[in-house]
Design an enzyme around this catalytic site. Structure first.
Site, PDB file in Angstrom:
ATOM      1  N   ASP A   1       0.850  -1.197   0.000  1.00 44.97           N
ATOM      2  CA  ASP A   1       0.000   0.000   0.000  1.00 44.97           C
ATOM      3  C   ASP A   1       0.888   1.250   0.000  1.00 44.97           C
ATOM      4  O   ASP A   1       1.852   1.343   0.749  1.00 44.97           O
ATOM      5  CB  ASP A   1      -0.904   0.001   1.239  1.00 44.97           C
ATOM      6  CG  ASP A   1      -2.046   0.992   1.106  1.00 44.97           C
ATOM      7  OD1 ASP A   1      -3.203   0.554   1.042  1.00 44.97           O
ATOM      8  OD2 ASP A   1      -1.781   2.226   1.061  1.00 44.97           O
ATOM      9  N   ILE A   2       0.565   2.193  -0.843  1.00 45.66           N
ATOM     10  CA  ILE A   2       1.400   3.400  -0.997  1.00 45.66           C
ATOM     11  C   ILE A   2       1.271   4.356   0.188  1.00 45.66           C
ATOM     12  O   ILE A   2       2.165   5.163   0.435  1.00 45.66           O
ATOM     13  CB  ILE A   2       1.032   4.105  -2.333  1.00 45.66           C
ATOM     14  CG1 ILE A   2       2.189   4.969  -2.848  1.00 45.66           C
ATOM     15  CG2 ILE A   2      -0.229   4.946  -2.201  1.00 45.66           C
ATOM     16  CD1 ILE A   2       2.007   5.434  -4.290  1.00 45.66           C
TER      17      ILE A   2
ATOM     18  N   GLN B   1     -14.509   2.532   0.907  1.00 45.15           N
ATOM     19  CA  GLN B   1     -13.716   2.120  -0.260  1.00 45.15           C
ATOM     20  C   GLN B   1     -13.392   3.339  -1.127  1.00 45.15           C
ATOM     21  O   GLN B   1     -14.289   4.113  -1.477  1.00 45.15           O
ATOM     22  CB  GLN B   1     -14.489   1.085  -1.088  1.00 45.15           C
ATOM     23  CG  GLN B   1     -13.706   0.572  -2.295  1.00 45.15           C
ATOM     24  CD  GLN B   1     -14.467  -0.497  -3.099  1.00 45.15           C
ATOM     25  OE1 GLN B   1     -15.649  -0.763  -2.842  1.00 45.15           O
ATOM     26  NE2 GLN B   1     -13.798  -1.083  -4.064  1.00 45.15           N
TER      27      GLN B   1
ATOM     28  N   HIS C   1     -10.301  -5.218  -3.324  1.00 39.41           N
ATOM     29  CA  HIS C   1      -8.987  -5.496  -2.755  1.00 39.41           C
ATOM     30  C   HIS C   1      -9.109  -5.846  -1.280  1.00 39.41           C
ATOM     31  O   HIS C   1     -10.049  -5.430  -0.600  1.00 39.41           O
ATOM     32  CB  HIS C   1      -8.038  -4.309  -2.941  1.00 39.41           C
ATOM     33  CG  HIS C   1      -8.597  -3.006  -2.509  1.00 39.41           C
ATOM     34  ND1 HIS C   1      -9.456  -2.264  -3.297  1.00 39.41           N
ATOM     35  CD2 HIS C   1      -8.459  -2.307  -1.354  1.00 39.41           C
ATOM     36  CE1 HIS C   1      -9.804  -1.167  -2.646  1.00 39.41           C
ATOM     37  NE2 HIS C   1      -9.228  -1.173  -1.465  1.00 39.41           N
ATOM     38  N   PHE C   2      -8.124  -6.601  -0.827  1.00 43.62           N
ATOM     39  CA  PHE C   2      -8.037  -7.022   0.571  1.00 43.62           C
ATOM     40  C   PHE C   2      -6.803  -6.362   1.177  1.00 43.62           C
ATOM     41  O   PHE C   2      -5.712  -6.497   0.639  1.00 43.62           O
ATOM     42  CB  PHE C   2      -7.898  -8.545   0.670  1.00 43.62           C
ATOM     43  CG  PHE C   2      -9.095  -9.288   0.155  1.00 43.62           C
ATOM     44  CD1 PHE C   2     -10.083  -9.741   1.019  1.00 43.62           C
ATOM     45  CD2 PHE C   2      -9.241  -9.541  -1.207  1.00 43.62           C
ATOM     46  CE1 PHE C   2     -11.199 -10.422   0.541  1.00 43.62           C
ATOM     47  CE2 PHE C   2     -10.357 -10.219  -1.689  1.00 43.62           C
ATOM     48  CZ  PHE C   2     -11.336 -10.655  -0.815  1.00 43.62           C
TER      49      PHE C   2
HETATM   50  P1  5GP Z   1      -9.752   1.463   0.045  1.00 42.47           P
HETATM   51  O1  5GP Z   1      -9.977   2.781   0.708  1.00 42.47           O
HETATM   52  O2  5GP Z   1     -10.321   1.477  -1.347  1.00 42.47           O
HETATM   53  O3  5GP Z   1     -10.189   0.286   0.853  1.00 42.47           O
HETATM   54  O4  5GP Z   1      -8.181   1.293  -0.041  1.00 42.47           O
HETATM   55  C1  5GP Z   1      -7.424   1.731  -1.111  1.00 42.47           C
HETATM   56  C2  5GP Z   1      -5.990   1.650  -0.666  1.00 42.47           C
HETATM   57  O5  5GP Z   1      -5.178   1.833  -1.820  1.00 42.47           O
HETATM   58  C3  5GP Z   1      -5.584   2.734   0.343  1.00 42.47           C
HETATM   59  O6  5GP Z   1      -5.088   2.125   1.530  1.00 42.47           O
HETATM   60  C4  5GP Z   1      -4.533   3.547  -0.378  1.00 42.47           C
HETATM   61  O7  5GP Z   1      -3.482   3.934   0.464  1.00 42.47           O
HETATM   62  C5  5GP Z   1      -4.057   2.606  -1.469  1.00 42.47           C
HETATM   63  N1  5GP Z   1      -3.646   3.269  -2.697  1.00 42.47           N
HETATM   64  C6  5GP Z   1      -4.246   4.313  -3.322  1.00 42.47           C
HETATM   65  N2  5GP Z   1      -3.604   4.631  -4.452  1.00 42.47           N
HETATM   66  C7  5GP Z   1      -2.556   3.763  -4.556  1.00 42.47           C
HETATM   67  C8  5GP Z   1      -1.518   3.597  -5.527  1.00 42.47           C
HETATM   68  O8  5GP Z   1      -1.413   4.307  -6.531  1.00 42.47           O
HETATM   69  N3  5GP Z   1      -0.625   2.600  -5.291  1.00 42.47           N
HETATM   70  C9  5GP Z   1      -0.695   1.790  -4.176  1.00 42.47           C
HETATM   71  N4  5GP Z   1       0.252   0.866  -4.056  1.00 42.47           N
HETATM   72  N5  5GP Z   1      -1.661   1.922  -3.250  1.00 42.47           N
HETATM   73  C10 5GP Z   1      -2.588   2.890  -3.444  1.00 42.47           C
END
Ligand code: 5GP
Length: 137
Positions: A33-34, A96, A102-103
């Protein structure tokens, strides 16, 4: 909800955007995660285009969870994690932010977790953590 093939994870899957990858096969990709919530925060995604877990065909979901377990074991070994939080957010209302299922695997205790996607991580440090996890696979 219709799948948007321009979402960030679709672009990572196509190699259009970089990612610190820790595992890949023909059905699943795992990467760091970034903006990690804790050191070693990893994401596991099926290659099947689906917005939420509810949209994902059951067979793809079943295979993905096997890889989630495999990566979790590697995180535990590599980082000596005492606990791992598995988080899956389906739908914007649940928090989300990226519309490709994603997990999250977060080596932490729920009591230590802050808000996710809040602060950009140190990419060199994340790369080093990824190498340790890969070595434990
Ligand atoms: P969500 O909020 O959809 O459950 O989680 C999305 C996750 O993706 C977040 O924890 C965020 O930090 C990560 N994320 C967002 N953009 C990127 C990216 O460009 N690369 C990576 N590796 N992670 C990302």
């Amino acid at each position: 909800m219709a799948y948007d093939d321009q979402n960030i994870f679709a672009r990572i899957l196509r190699g259009e955007l970089p990612a610190i990858k820790i595992y890949e096969d023909d059905q699943v990709l795992a990467f760091m995660d970034i903006m990690p919530q804790a050191d070693g925060h990893a994401l596991v995604i099926p290659k099947t285009p689906a917005v939420t877990l509810l949209d994902l065909p059951a067979e793809a979901a079943a295979y993905t969870i096997q890889i989630v377990q495999k990566i979790a074991k590697a995180i535990e070994t590599a980082l000596d994690a005492k606990g791992i939080v598995l988080m899956q957010l389906s739908g914007a209302a649940a928090g989300q932010t990226v519309p490709h299922v994603h997990f999250h695997l977060i080596p932490s205790s729920v009591h230590e977790l802050g808000r996710h996607a809040a602060k950009m991580g140190d990419q060199e440090k994340i790369q080093a953590l990824a190498e340790k996890i890969k070595a434990a696979l």
